[in-house]
Design a protein around this motif. Sequence first.
Motif, PDB file in Angstrom:
ATOM      1  N   MET A   1      23.572  15.332  40.191  1.00  0.00           N
ATOM      2  CA  MET A   1      23.450  16.800  40.518  1.00  0.00           C
ATOM      3  C   MET A   1      22.867  16.782  41.783  1.00  0.00           C
ATOM      4  O   MET A   1      22.914  15.303  42.499  1.00  0.00           O
ATOM      5  CB  MET A   1      21.982  17.306  39.522  1.00  0.00           C
ATOM      6  N   LYS A   2      22.536  18.358  42.800  1.00  0.00           N
ATOM      7  CA  LYS A   2      22.455  18.025  43.680  1.00  0.00           C
ATOM      8  C   LYS A   2      21.307  18.057  44.331  1.00  0.00           C
ATOM      9  O   LYS A   2      20.528  18.033  43.880  1.00  0.00           O
ATOM     10  CB  LYS A   2      23.317  19.331  44.233  1.00  0.00           C
ATOM     11  N   ASN A   3      20.814  17.613  45.401  1.00  0.00           N
ATOM     12  CA  ASN A   3      19.666  17.093  45.957  1.00  0.00           C
ATOM     13  C   ASN A   3      18.669  17.898  47.043  1.00  0.00           C
ATOM     14  O   ASN A   3      19.713  17.909  47.753  1.00  0.00           O
ATOM     15  CB  ASN A   3      19.139  15.422  46.757  1.00  0.00           C
ATOM     16  N   PHE A   4      18.295  18.854  46.346  1.00  0.00           N
ATOM     17  CA  PHE A   4      18.293  19.987  47.011  1.00  0.00           C
ATOM     18  C   PHE A   4      17.377  19.711  47.934  1.00  0.00           C
ATOM     19  O   PHE A   4      16.680  19.696  48.382  1.00  0.00           O
ATOM     20  CB  PHE A   4      17.822  21.059  46.368  1.00  0.00           C
ATOM     21  N   ARG A   5      17.367  20.317  50.066  1.00  0.00           N
ATOM     22  CA  ARG A   5      16.263  20.227  50.743  1.00  0.00           C
ATOM     23  C   ARG A   5      14.752  20.464  49.854  1.00  0.00           C
ATOM     24  O   ARG A   5      13.564  19.876  50.612  1.00  0.00           O
ATOM     25  CB  ARG A   5      17.030  21.195  51.933  1.00  0.00           C
ATOM     26  N   THR A   6      14.531  21.506  49.073  1.00  0.00           N
ATOM     27  CA  THR A   6      13.212  22.074  48.956  1.00  0.00           C
ATOM     28  C   THR A   6      12.908  20.463  48.542  1.00  0.00           C
ATOM     29  O   THR A   6      11.740  20.542  48.422  1.00  0.00           O
ATOM     30  CB  THR A   6      13.453  23.345  47.921  1.00  0.00           C
ATOM     31  N   LEU A   7      13.725  19.945  47.325  1.00  0.00           N
ATOM     32  CA  LEU A   7      12.831  19.069  46.954  1.00  0.00           C
ATOM     33  C   LEU A   7      12.639  17.520  48.002  1.00  0.00           C
ATOM     34  O   LEU A   7      11.699  17.016  47.931  1.00  0.00           O
ATOM     35  CB  LEU A   7      13.905  18.592  45.761  1.00  0.00           C
ATOM     36  N   LYS A   8      13.894  17.471  48.532  1.00  0.00           N
ATOM     37  CA  LYS A   8      13.507  16.493  49.811  1.00  0.00           C
ATOM     38  C   LYS A   8      12.068  16.908  50.712  1.00  0.00           C
ATOM     39  O   LYS A   8      11.159  16.483  51.175  1.00  0.00           O
ATOM     40  CB  LYS A   8      14.518  16.381  50.851  1.00  0.00           C
ATOM     41  N   PHE A   9      11.938  18.730  50.578  1.00  0.00           N
ATOM     42  CA  PHE A   9      10.585  18.504  51.444  1.00  0.00           C
ATOM     43  C   PHE A   9       9.304  17.946  50.172  1.00  0.00           C
ATOM     44  O   PHE A   9       9.111  17.346  50.632  1.00  0.00           O
ATOM     45  CB  PHE A   9      10.840  19.992  51.615  1.00  0.00           C
ATOM     46  N   LEU A  10       9.147  18.365  49.337  1.00  0.00           N
ATOM     47  CA  LEU A  10       8.361  18.467  48.007  1.00  0.00           C
ATOM     48  C   LEU A  10       8.527  16.662  48.275  1.00  0.00           C
ATOM     49  O   LEU A  10       6.889  16.023  47.815  1.00  0.00           O
ATOM     50  CB  LEU A  10       9.027  18.592  46.784  1.00  0.00           C
ATOM     51  N   ASP A  11       9.069  15.667  48.886  1.00  0.00           N
ATOM     52  CA  ASP A  11       8.836  14.543  48.790  1.00  0.00           C
ATOM     53  C   ASP A  11       8.273  13.787  49.671  1.00  0.00           C
ATOM     54  O   ASP A  11       7.855  12.872  48.640  1.00  0.00           O
ATOM     55  CB  ASP A  11      10.319  13.446  48.035  1.00  0.00           C
ATOM     56  N   LYS A  12       7.175  14.585  51.268  1.00  0.00           N
ATOM     57  CA  LYS A  12       6.514  13.831  51.150  1.00  0.00           C
ATOM     58  C   LYS A  12       5.187  14.773  50.648  1.00  0.00           C
ATOM     59  O   LYS A  12       4.358  13.886  51.342  1.00  0.00           O
ATOM     60  CB  LYS A  12       6.584  15.057  52.334  1.00  0.00           C
ATOM     61  N   PHE A  13       5.107  15.456  49.851  1.00  0.00           N
ATOM     62  CA  PHE A  13       3.562  15.979  49.303  1.00  0.00           C
ATOM     63  C   PHE A  13       3.450  14.347  48.028  1.00  0.00           C
ATOM     64  O   PHE A  13       3.216  14.927  46.843  1.00  0.00           O
ATOM     65  CB  PHE A  13       3.934  17.024  48.934  1.00  0.00           C
ATOM     66  N   LYS A  14       4.560  13.812  47.944  1.00  0.00           N
ATOM     67  CA  LYS A  14       4.436  12.978  46.587  1.00  0.00           C
ATOM     68  C   LYS A  14       2.580  12.216  46.484  1.00  0.00           C
ATOM     69  O   LYS A  14       2.845  12.357  44.830  1.00  0.00           O
ATOM     70  CB  LYS A  14       5.753  12.108  46.171  1.00  0.00           C
ATOM     71  N   ARG A  15       2.042  12.198  47.283  1.00  0.00           N
ATOM     72  CA  ARG A  15       0.678  11.630  46.875  1.00  0.00           C
ATOM     73  C   ARG A  15      -0.178  12.528  46.336  1.00  0.00           C
ATOM     74  O   ARG A  15      -1.052  12.080  45.543  1.00  0.00           O
ATOM     75  CB  ARG A  15       0.570  10.773  48.052  1.00  0.00           C
ATOM     76  N   LEU A  16       0.201  13.774  46.905  1.00  0.00           N
ATOM     77  CA  LEU A  16      -0.442  14.574  46.145  1.00  0.00           C
ATOM     78  C   LEU A  16      -0.802  14.979  45.523  1.00  0.00           C
ATOM     79  O   LEU A  16      -1.645  15.258  44.377  1.00  0.00           O
ATOM     80  CB  LEU A  16      -0.711  16.047  47.522  1.00  0.00           C
ATOM     81  N   PHE A  17       0.584  14.904  45.068  1.00  0.00           N
ATOM     82  CA  PHE A  17       0.552  15.175  42.975  1.00  0.00           C
ATOM     83  C   PHE A  17       0.298  14.494  42.164  1.00  0.00           C
ATOM     84  O   PHE A  17      -0.121  14.854  41.408  1.00  0.00           O
ATOM     85  CB  PHE A  17       2.337  15.368  43.228  1.00  0.00           C
ATOM     86  N   ASP A  18       0.827  13.130  42.955  1.00  0.00           N
ATOM     87  CA  ASP A  18      -0.092  12.434  41.854  1.00  0.00           C
ATOM     88  C   ASP A  18      -1.406  11.723  41.787  1.00  0.00           C
ATOM     89  O   ASP A  18      -1.976  11.616  40.605  1.00  0.00           O
ATOM     90  CB  ASP A  18       1.062  11.034  42.332  1.00  0.00           C
ATOM     91  N   SER A  19      -1.993  12.077  43.194  1.00  0.00           N
ATOM     92  CA  SER A  19      -3.665  12.278  42.447  1.00  0.00           C
ATOM     93  C   SER A  19      -4.317  13.148  42.020  1.00  0.00           C
ATOM     94  O   SER A  19      -5.050  13.134  41.642  1.00  0.00           O
ATOM     95  CB  SER A  19      -3.992  12.596  44.259  1.00  0.00           C
ATOM     96  N   ILE A  20      -3.696  14.302  41.795  1.00  0.00           N
ATOM     97  CA  ILE A  20      -4.232  15.127  41.033  1.00  0.00           C
ATOM     98  C   ILE A  20      -3.726  15.580  39.510  1.00  0.00           C
ATOM     99  O   ILE A  20      -3.459  16.299  38.417  1.00  0.00           O
ATOM    100  CB  ILE A  20      -3.424  16.136  41.515  1.00  0.00           C
ATOM    101  N   GLY A  21      -2.958  14.336  39.126  1.00  0.00           N
ATOM    102  CA  GLY A  21      -2.303  13.835  37.539  1.00  0.00           C
ATOM    103  C   GLY A  21      -0.838  14.731  37.711  1.00  0.00           C
ATOM    104  O   GLY A  21      -0.650  14.857  35.922  1.00  0.00           O
ATOM    105  N   ILE A  22      -0.247  14.307  37.958  1.00  0.00           N
ATOM    106  CA  ILE A  22       1.171  15.522  37.839  1.00  0.00           C
ATOM    107  C   ILE A  22       2.218  14.449  37.915  1.00  0.00           C
ATOM    108  O   ILE A  22       2.016  13.667  39.282  1.00  0.00           O
ATOM    109  CB  ILE A  22       1.817  16.230  38.764  1.00  0.00           C
ATOM    110  N   ASP A  23       2.608  13.745  37.004  1.00  0.00           N
ATOM    111  CA  ASP A  23       3.537  13.310  37.203  1.00  0.00           C
ATOM    112  C   ASP A  23       5.496  13.808  37.968  1.00  0.00           C
ATOM    113  O   ASP A  23       6.034  13.752  37.590  1.00  0.00           O
ATOM    114  CB  ASP A  23       4.615  12.791  35.330  1.00  0.00           C
TER     115      ASP A  23
END
Length: 548
Positions: A1-23
Motif C-alpha cells: 500500500m502507498k505510504n501517504f505523505r499525511t501518514l509520514k507527517f503523523l509519524d512525527k507525533f508518534k510519541r504523543l499518540f502513545d502517551s495518551i494510550g493509542i496504539d
Amino acid sequence: MKNFRTLKFLDKFKRLFDSIGIDYPVMRKILQVKLTMDQRRVPTIFNQSGKKKGDENKNENRFIKSLWIYALYGLFLVPFLLFGNNYIFQMSIIFGVLMFIITTSMISDFSSVLLDIRDKTVLGTKPINQKTMNAAKTLHICIYLFFLTGALTAIPLVVSLVKHGIAFFIIFLVEIVLIDLLIVVLTALLYFLILRFFDGEKLKDIINYVQIALSIGIAVGYQFVARSFEIVELNVTFTPMWWQFFIPPMWYGAPYELLLKQNTNTYFIVLSLLAIIIPILAIFIYVKMIASFERHLQKLSDHSSKVKSQKGNRGLAISNIICSSKEEKAFYRFGTIMMKNEREFKLKVYPALGFSLIFPFIFLFNEVRMSSLAEVADSKWYLSIYFASMMISTVIMMLKYSGKYKGSWIYKTTPINKLSSLFKGTLKAFIVRLLLPVYIPLCAVYIFLFGIRILPDLITIFLSFMLYTIISFKFLHNGLPFSESFDAVQQSDGWKVLPFLLLTGVFFGIHYFSTMFSYGVYMYMGILLVVNIIAWRVAFPNRWEKIK
C-alpha cells in the motif's frame, strides 16, 4: 500500500499518540487502509462524469484532484475581503459561504467516513482497543476536512494577511478551525437524531438529497456569485437584532469588530462568545453521546424498511388512463418505482431536473434586471420556459442505467414479447414521474407572471417536449431500461446530447414564428398534436419482438 505523505507527517507525533494510550502502529495501518480505499471514491462534484476506460487501474485520489474546484470557490471570496473595513458584514458573508460549502461537502462526500460501520464489524473482532479505533476514525475525518478547508480558504487567508495584517489573519485561521469542529460535530449530532427516531434507510435518503442539492448548488452558484457583487451595497450599517444570535456566520464576523476595532457593543461581545462556546459545548455533548451514536450506527446495516402503503390508487388510476395494455401498465409501475426509489439513479438524474427548474428563471431574472417586470410580463419572454427541456435528452440517455442492473435478467423471464410495451411504459413513467413535476410548477409561476393568456403557448410547449422526448429516445436510448451499470457511462456520452440541445432551439424558433400570426399558436399546437400521435406509433410499432 502507498505510504501517504499525511501518514509520514503523523509519524512525527508518534510519541504523543502513545502517551495518551493509542496504539500508533495499529492506528497508522488502519488509516493507511482507509486512505487507500478512499482513492476509489468519486467526489459528488464529479458525480456527473463517467469513468474513462482504464481509470479504475490508476492509483490516484480523485478527492485530491477535485480540490482545485474548492480553491476556485475560495477565489470568489476574495473580493469581500477587499470591500473595506466593515468586518461584521464582510466576514459574515464569507463565513456563511464557507459554512454552506463545507457542510454540504461534509454531508455529501464525508458521510461514508463519519458513518463507517466497518470498523466495528471488521476491527471489532480483533485485539484493538476502542480508543485506537476512534482515533483512526477521527483522524480520517480530520485529514479530508483539512484538505477541503485548506483548498477553500488558502487564497482568502493569504489575501487577508496582505490586506488586513497578521492579527486579522490569526483570527481568520482560528475561526476556520472552530467552524470545522462545529460542522463535524453538528453533522454527527444530526445523524444521531435521525438514527434515533428513524431507520438507516431514511438517513441514506437524506444524504442522497443533500448530494443532489450540492450538485445543483455548485452549478447554479456560478450564476449567483457572478451577480452578487452588483447586488451588494458597499455602505452597510449594522443594526443589532435579537434573531442575529441564531445566525452562526455572524458569530464569526463579530470578533473582528470586537478585537480589531475595539467595538465593545454588547451584541459583538455575545456573538464572539457564541463563536467559541458553541463549538466547545458541541464537542462536549458529542463526546458524551459517542457511545450511543456508535450503537445507533448499526441501523445502517439493517436494510429492512417498513413497506409504505401505496398512495398506489393514484398511480394505478394514472396508468389506467395513459397505458393501453396490461403489459404497458406493469412496466409503467416498474419504471415509476425505479425512478422513485433507486438512489444512484436519482443522484445521476435529479441534478438535471434541478437545472431545468432553475435555468428558465435565471434567464428571466437577467431580463428583469434590464427592464421592468411589467415590460417583461407584456413580452414573449414566457418562451424562456423552453430551457426546461434541457434535461430531457440527458435523462432519456440515462434511463438504461441502474445501480441494480444485475437484476435485468428478469426481462428474459417475463412472458412478454412486445418491446414496445416495455419502452412505452418506461417512457410514460418518465413523463409522469420526472417531466411533469418540473413543468407544472414552472407553468404555475409563468401564468402568475405573464397571465392566463400564455396557456395555449404552455400547452404547445408541452407538446413540443413530448415530441422532443420521442426523438431523444429513438436516437439516444439503445438498451433495455435500467439494464446497464453506471460504470459503463462514458464521458463522451455527454457530447451526444448536444445536438438535441440545438433541437430545442428549433422548437423555440418555430414557436416564436407562430406567435407572429393570428391563431398561429393554435395551428402549431394542432400540427404538434398530429405529429406526436404519428411519432408514438412509428417509434413503438405494435409488433411482436423477442426480448434478448
